[in-house]
Each structure stands twice: as structure tokens, then as C-alpha cells.
Design an enzyme around this catalytic site. Structure first.
Site, short mmCIF file in Angstrom:
data_model
loop_
_atom_site.label_atom_id
_atom_site.label_comp_id
_atom_site.label_asym_id
_atom_site.label_seq_id
_atom_site.Cartn_x
_atom_site.Cartn_y
_atom_site.Cartn_z
N CYS A 188 0.84 -1.20 0.00
CA CYS A 188 0.00 0.00 0.00
C CYS A 188 0.87 1.23 0.00
O CYS A 188 1.79 1.36 0.80
CB CYS A 188 -0.90 0.00 1.23
SG CYS A 188 -1.83 1.52 1.42
N LEU A 189 0.57 2.12 -0.89
CA LEU A 189 1.28 3.40 -0.94
C LEU A 189 0.32 4.52 -0.59
O LEU A 189 0.12 5.45 -1.35
CB LEU A 189 1.87 3.63 -2.34
CG LEU A 189 2.97 2.67 -2.75
CD1 LEU A 189 3.42 2.96 -4.17
CD2 LEU A 189 4.13 2.76 -1.80
#
Length: 119
Positions: free
Chosen positions: A106-107
């Protein structure tokens, strides 16, 4: 005629086979445009000594487009692998707030919630 991506991947594979990989990294599997690399965390870190399998999925536009990168949850190397990584180990994803149990990274700092594209 071979695509640019397939020619580039063939060159990179030859380079790995000739020169090897950096310390702590091994090529575990190659299946066309999907490569699985083993990463052993070296140095002083909360992850030191842990081993993770990472899937690189190369798009037809590679190297113009970046590969999709995900950790491989519950990965076991093939029995015929020449890797020095333990073939009896089942690799997992790292316990980290930005890594999901399915291996996706996840960014959220960038407002993105999808498999990582490294560019």
C-alpha cells in the site's frame, strides 16, 4: 519478432546468470514475464535474517512501464530450484502497516491502494 520487453528481460536474465545478484537477493523462479526473487534482509533491522519472496510481473511495455511488485504470501520454492534459500521454508509477507497479508504493498502516502509500481 521478439518484443522489446522480452528482449530486455532476456538480457537482464543473462546478466543475472553471468554476474549473479546482489548479496541477500536470489532469483528463485522465472516464468516468462513473471519473476520471483528471494530477499534475505541483511544488516541491522527488525527484519534482519527474514526471507521474503517477491513477485515481479513485467508488462508488455517494459522497460517503459514499471513492473508490478508484490510479496508472495505462503510461497514455497520449487523442489528443483538451485537457490541456496531453504527449500522447506514457506515465505510470508513482512509484518508492516503498508503491506497487506495478500502481498500487496500500500502506498497510501501517495493516495494509492494497489500493487506497487516501481518506476
Amino acid at each position: 519478432m521478439a518484443s522489446i520487453a522480452s528482449r530486455r528481460l532476456a538480457k537482464e536474465l543473462r546478466d543475472i546468470q553471468t554476474n549473479g545478484t546482489p548479496a541477500g537477493i536470489e532469483l528463485l523462479e522465472v516464468n516468462g514475464d513473471k519473476w520471483i526473487m528471494g530477499i534475505e534482509v541483511l544488516g541491522e533491522s527488525v527484519y534482519a535474517g527474514e526471507k521474503f519472496a517477491v513477485l515481479f510481473q513485467f508488462e508488455p511495455q517494459y522497460p517503459i512501464s514499471s513492473p508490478i511488485v508484490t510479496f508472495m504470501p505462503r510461497y514455497t520454492p520449487p523442489t528443483d530450484s538451485t537457490s541456496s534459500f531453504d527449500k522447506n521454508t514457506v515465505y510470508t509477507t513482512p509484518m508492516h502497516p503498508h503491506t497487506y497479508s495478500n502481498g500487496h504493498i500500500c502506498l497510501d502516502l501517495l493516495g494509492e491502494r494497489s500493487p506497487l509500481n516501481i518506476g
